[in-house]
Design an enzyme around this catalytic site. Structure first.
Site, mmCIF file in Angstrom:
data_model
loop_
_atom_site.group_PDB
_atom_site.id
_atom_site.type_symbol
_atom_site.label_atom_id
_atom_site.label_comp_id
_atom_site.label_asym_id
_atom_site.label_seq_id
_atom_site.Cartn_x
_atom_site.Cartn_y
_atom_site.Cartn_z
ATOM 1 N N SER A 170 -4.441 1.176 6.366
ATOM 2 C CA SER A 170 -3.595 1.097 5.168
ATOM 3 C C SER A 170 -4.184 0.037 4.235
ATOM 4 O O SER A 170 -5.332 0.163 3.827
ATOM 5 C CB SER A 170 -2.141 0.786 5.551
ATOM 6 O OG SER A 170 -1.295 0.841 4.424
ATOM 7 N N THR A 171 -3.441 -1.012 3.917
ATOM 8 C CA THR A 171 -3.894 -2.009 2.958
ATOM 9 C C THR A 171 -5.245 -2.607 3.368
ATOM 10 O O THR A 171 -5.394 -3.116 4.468
ATOM 11 C CB THR A 171 -2.854 -3.143 2.846
ATOM 12 O OG1 THR A 171 -1.566 -2.577 2.650
ATOM 13 C CG2 THR A 171 -3.197 -4.074 1.692
#
Length: 358
Positions: A170-171
């Protein structure tokens, strides 16, 4: 509790107003300033010292990328890009992530009437992640691009169509995935990837990786046979699953509800791999906010799959690897720069002497 302070930078007064209203609606954050261009923003950063910036790309007086590059060299801080959903917008966005931006959101539509709450939740999640992200200093004449040396598969091993690599992130994941894939040889096992990313950006992400890597990278269309030397990225609008068709592995897309607030979800991909691949897969969880992937990785481990997690020191946000480690789903914690080699070692049964085992 101190609120996360945000500086909004956008040349559109309407967008500045909309973003300010969305952010101020959150109980744990507030906009402390709004700037129409980077030159005004530069002075506001000095006086207001915000925790996070939201930054538009195309602005007068100074381009957003030029400003970001100077910022990450002179005063690194968490930045969330606000990008237009266009081919140029997506290319510029990935360049911004190379320069050190933590994440990005699509630019809101000024006449947005439905979906505003969901859009606000997305912005809020990304600002929260940015506020705790590990931000790296951009060295002069360096764009944070990791030098690559393509690894080789041990000669005693022939690549089998039964071998699989499965990755969730994700991030910070766009750069981490690039750093892993760019080091893999053209004859590595097939790869399935779930990266949290909005619709419209995953195709550009895949095309960019395809230009950089020895392997072939594409946005999954569903129904593809999973082949060695190929990577299939979940499109931003669908879950990606692994299925079995006779002796072959194939991809499948699903429009089922989001899981852990995400579609594509890492858990959905990992659960399908646990069900259909068993010991033939290697699981990898990279940088990201939240817990998506932890339950699926545990299911993979129970199915006999060997799981790797990126270490905290090289993560932008350690949330997803931390959660997978916490539930006991991870077999090794590996620095990003060693991940490609460790993946190949595990795919072909080698033992790494320097591994940090759980």
């Amino acid at each position: 509790m101190k609120k996360i302070s945000v500086l909004v930078i956008d040349d559109s007064a309407l967008i500045r107003k909309l973003l300010t209203e969305i952010i101020n609606h959150q109980p744990d954050m507030e906009v402390i300033g709004a700037a129409p261009d980077p030159l005004v923003a530069r002075e506001m950063i000095r006086t207001l010292n915000p925790d996070v910036l939201t930054l538009d790309v195309e602005m007068p007086r100074m381009d957003g990328l030029d400003f970001l590059e100077k910022l990450m060299r002179l005063r690194p801080m968490p930045v969330v890009m606000v990008s237009t959903l266009t081919e140029r917008g997506s290319e510029v966005t990935f360049r911004a992530l190379e320069l050190g931006a933590v994440d990005f959101v699509a630019k809101p539509k000024i006449d947005i009437s439905h979906g505003l709450e969901a859009y606000g939740d997305e912005i809020a999640r990304k600002i929260r992640a940015a506020s705790v992200a590990r931000v790296r200093h951009l060295e002069p004449n360096n764009t944070n691009a990791t030098s690559s040396k393509t690894l080789q598969i041990p000669q005693r091993h022939a690549v089998s169509t039964e071998k699989l690599i499965v990755i969730g992130a994700s991030t910070g994941g766009t750069e981490a995935i690039k750093d892993v894939l760019i080091n893999l040889p053209s004859d590595c096992p097939g790869i399935l990837i779930a990266q949290h990313m909005p619709p419209g950006f995953t195709r550009s992400f895949a095309e960019r990786l395809n230009r950089l890597c020895k392997i072939r990278v594409k946005e999954s269309e569903g129904g593809e046979r999973v082949l060695p030397g190929h990577a299939y990225i979940a499109p931003g609008h669908s879950h990606l699953l692994l299925k079995k068709n006779g002796a072959n592995y194939v991809t499948e897309l699903s429009q089922a509800d989001p899981v852990n607030r995400h579609r594509p979800s890492v858990d959905v991909l990992f659960q399908s791999v646990a069900e259909h691949a068993g010991k033939n897969a290697v699981g990898v969880i990279l940088t990201g906010m939240g817990k998506d992937g932890a339950a699926g990785m545990l299911a993979m481990q129970r199915a006999g799959i060997y799981n790797l997690a990126q270490d905290e020191a090289t993560c932008v946000v350690f949330g997803m690897p931390r959660e997978a480690i916490a539930v006991g789903a991870v077999d090794e914690v590996v620095p990003l720069q060693e991940m490609a080699g460790c993946i190949l070692d595990q795919a072909f049964g080698s033992v790494r002497r320097a591994a940090v085992r759980i």
